[in-house]
Design an enzyme around this catalytic site. Structure first.
Site, PDB file in Angstrom:
ATOM      1  N   TRP A  43      38.278  27.957  24.509  1.00 17.61           N
ATOM      2  CA  TRP A  43      38.764  27.308  23.327  1.00 17.61           C
ATOM      3  C   TRP A  43      39.654  27.833  22.404  1.00 17.61           C
ATOM      4  O   TRP A  43      38.911  29.324  22.107  1.00 17.61           O
ATOM      5  CB  TRP A  43      37.713  26.712  22.603  1.00 17.61           C
ATOM      6  CG  TRP A  43      38.078  25.670  21.356  1.00 17.61           C
ATOM      7  CD1 TRP A  43      38.704  24.737  21.284  1.00 17.61           C
ATOM      8  CD2 TRP A  43      37.153  25.938  20.048  1.00 17.61           C
ATOM      9  NE1 TRP A  43      38.464  24.211  20.032  1.00 17.61           N
ATOM     10  CE2 TRP A  43      37.594  24.768  19.233  1.00 17.61           C
ATOM     11  CE3 TRP A  43      36.442  27.076  19.477  1.00 17.61           C
ATOM     12  CZ2 TRP A  43      37.480  24.612  17.848  1.00 17.61           C
ATOM     13  CZ3 TRP A  43      36.137  26.681  18.124  1.00 17.61           C
ATOM     14  CH2 TRP A  43      36.586  25.585  17.442  1.00 17.61           C
ATOM     15  N   ASP A  67      28.201  29.209  22.591  1.00 19.35           N
ATOM     16  CA  ASP A  67      29.000  28.000  21.632  1.00 19.35           C
ATOM     17  C   ASP A  67      28.571  26.924  22.618  1.00 19.35           C
ATOM     18  O   ASP A  67      29.016  26.858  23.586  1.00 19.35           O
ATOM     19  CB  ASP A  67      30.366  28.359  21.662  1.00 19.35           C
ATOM     20  CG  ASP A  67      31.289  27.365  20.884  1.00 19.35           C
ATOM     21  OD1 ASP A  67      30.674  26.444  20.391  1.00 19.35           O
ATOM     22  OD2 ASP A  67      32.416  27.380  20.708  1.00 19.35           O
ATOM     23  N   ALA A  74      29.065  22.943  21.870  1.00 17.69           N
ATOM     24  CA  ALA A  74      29.817  22.198  21.191  1.00 17.69           C
ATOM     25  C   ALA A  74      29.532  20.706  21.741  1.00 17.69           C
ATOM     26  O   ALA A  74      29.811  19.837  21.236  1.00 17.69           O
ATOM     27  CB  ALA A  74      31.119  22.400  21.007  1.00 17.69           C
ATOM     28  N   LYS A  79      30.792  16.306  18.023  1.00 18.82           N
ATOM     29  CA  LYS A  79      30.752  15.294  19.373  1.00 18.82           C
ATOM     30  C   LYS A  79      29.662  14.317  19.622  1.00 18.82           C
ATOM     31  O   LYS A  79      29.644  13.090  19.706  1.00 18.82           O
ATOM     32  CB  LYS A  79      31.008  16.085  20.532  1.00 18.82           C
ATOM     33  CG  LYS A  79      32.641  16.481  20.522  1.00 18.82           C
ATOM     34  CD  LYS A  79      32.699  17.847  20.023  1.00 18.82           C
ATOM     35  CE  LYS A  79      34.329  18.303  19.766  1.00 18.82           C
ATOM     36  NZ  LYS A  79      34.327  19.431  19.020  1.00 18.82           N
TER      37      LYS A  79
HETATM   38  N1  PLP Z   1      33.510  25.065  20.165  1.00 17.45           N
HETATM   39  C1  PLP Z   1      34.305  24.562  21.094  1.00 17.45           C
HETATM   40  C2  PLP Z   1      34.301  25.168  22.681  1.00 17.45           C
HETATM   41  C3  PLP Z   1      34.806  23.487  20.792  1.00 17.45           C
HETATM   42  O1  PLP Z   1      35.491  22.727  22.019  1.00 17.45           O
HETATM   43  C4  PLP Z   1      34.993  22.950  19.707  1.00 17.45           C
HETATM   44  C5  PLP Z   1      35.681  21.469  19.211  1.00 17.45           C
HETATM   45  O2  PLP Z   1      36.747  21.161  19.799  1.00 17.45           O
HETATM   46  C6  PLP Z   1      34.161  23.664  18.633  1.00 17.45           C
HETATM   47  C7  PLP Z   1      33.478  24.473  19.025  1.00 17.45           C
HETATM   48  C8  PLP Z   1      34.155  23.191  17.095  1.00 17.45           C
HETATM   49  O3  PLP Z   1      33.790  22.006  16.816  1.00 17.45           O
HETATM   50  P1  PLP Z   1      33.829  21.446  15.327  1.00 17.45           P
HETATM   51  O4  PLP Z   1      34.104  22.516  14.451  1.00 17.45           O
HETATM   52  O5  PLP Z   1      34.535  20.193  15.051  1.00 17.45           O
HETATM   53  O6  PLP Z   1      32.279  21.126  15.160  1.00 17.45           O
END
Ligand code: PLP
Length: 348
Positions: free
Chosen positions: A82, A163, A165, A197
């Site tokens: 990401w 991570d 998500a 999500k």
């Molecule tokens: N980590 C990954 C791999 C993601 O794809 C995302 C969102 O796209 C996030 C963390 C963070 O998501 P949020 O800050 O919207 O909760």
């Protein structure tokens, strides 16, 4: 989601104050989310946790913790990852390196490359791993690879930073948590959880950073450090989304409904993957796009070159990011055949 709407209604009816919560957020949020992620893998008193603004906030706070406690550590990230991982690491001036992850030929995990690169990590280094539904590729390690990675990191004294998500978007809530649980059961680790999500509450900014320690005393120390970091960055984390999540997870009916709707969302994505792979099989008379049905989560990297991405845009009005990542959930029964046709005509 239905359960979110109902939880908000209940909160609206029963909430009597907007006073501050705690630096770590409402403890009910962590107490509800930790068992969802970790199950019985770790005793609760070995887990420090703070609510954060989304999963991004959890990643950021985790990296700040590393910088504060072990400034010499190198943080290893998968290639690709990401993009915000790398950008936050740069912003914080934390030394970082990439490890091989994706095999462009098979569009699966490059197991050998990954293990070879990770065998160079030093004691105290941090290795960032996507717990499930790798973004951007959609390729997740199989169980044997997770076991090998875990053994390698423990052997070298490196700290896993998971991570997470997309819990529930891959193969189901329990299955998607397995890799994280294994790592957490085997020693210290950091886990950044996003509720954006799987609860569909993106704009509420709801996340949790957990630090799993080897004993309760160390977890208490970590809890103090994490609360300190929240204090420095924003004092109190956002509460509304956390309250929605805690309300849903602690009520049997709401939880059942949320789990049902989440499973429907997941099955919808699986069906789209199947449909796209089947259409490509039909058009090409080959199984070379079967990786689409093995990928997990919202995203797949379809292996398009920048030129092919451009051709699909110019010739078919189909837009995707330059690295060929698509969001499976953005397709539907009408657009699956259009995309498949365009992919073939672009020479994929
Ligand atoms: N980590 C990954 C791999 C993601 O794809 C995302 C969102 O796209 C996030 C963390 C963070 O998501 P949020 O800050 O919207 O909760």
């Amino acid at each position: 989601m239905r359960a979110v709407r109902e939880a908000e209604r209940r909160i609206w009816e029963t909430e009597t104050t907007k006073t501050y919560t705690a630096l770590a957020g409402d403890p009910a949020f962590a107490d509800a989310l930790i068992p969802l992620v970790l199950g019985p893998a770790v005793p609760r008193d070995q887990v420090a946790a703070v609510a954060t603004p989304g999963g991004t906030g959890a990643v950021r706070q985790g990296l700040e913790l590393i910088r504060m406690l072990n400034p010499g550590a190198t943080v290893w990230v998968p290639d690709p990852t990401w993009p915000n991982h790398v950008s936050i690491l740069r912003h914080l001036a934390i030394p970082h390196r990439a490890y091989r992850y994706f095999d462009e030929a098979t569009r699966g995990v490059d197991r050998d490359g990954m293990l070879a690169d990770l065998s160079a990590v030093a004691a105290g280094d941090v290795v960032l791993l996507h717990g499930c539904c790798h973004n951007p590729t959609g390729a997740d390690p199989d169980q044997a690879t997770w076991e090998a990675v875990s053994a390698l990191l423990r052997g070298r004294g490196a700290l896993p930073f998971v991570d997470l998500a997309y819990l529930g978007f891959g193969a189901g809530l329990e299955a998607d948590a397995q890799a994280t649980r294994r790592l957490a059961a085997e020693g210290d680790c950091l886990i950044a959880v996003s509720c954006s999500k799987n609860f569909g509450i993106y704009r509420e900014r709801t996340g949790l950073l957990m630090a799993v320690a080897r004993d309760a005393a160390t977890a208490r120390l970590a809890q103090g450090n994490l609360a300190h970091l929240n204090r420095q960055n924003y004092s109190f984390p956002p509460d509304h989304g956390a309250r929605i999540v805690a309300t849903i997870l602690s009520d049997a009916d709401l939880r059942r409904d949320w789990e049902t709707e989440l499973a429907d969302v997941r099955r919808g994505m699986e069906a789209l993957r199947e449909a796209l792979a089947a259409e490509l099989r039909r058009l090409t008379n080959s199984d070379r796009f079967d990786f689409l049905r093995h990928h997990r989560g919202m995203f797949s990297r379809i292996g398009a070159t920048p030129q092919q991405v451009e051709r699909m845009r110019a010739d078919h009005g189909i837009y995707m990011v330059g690295d060929g990542r698509i969001n499976i959930a953005g397709l539907n029964a009408r657009t699956v055949p259009l995309l498949a046709q365009a992919m073939v005509e672009a020479g994929l």
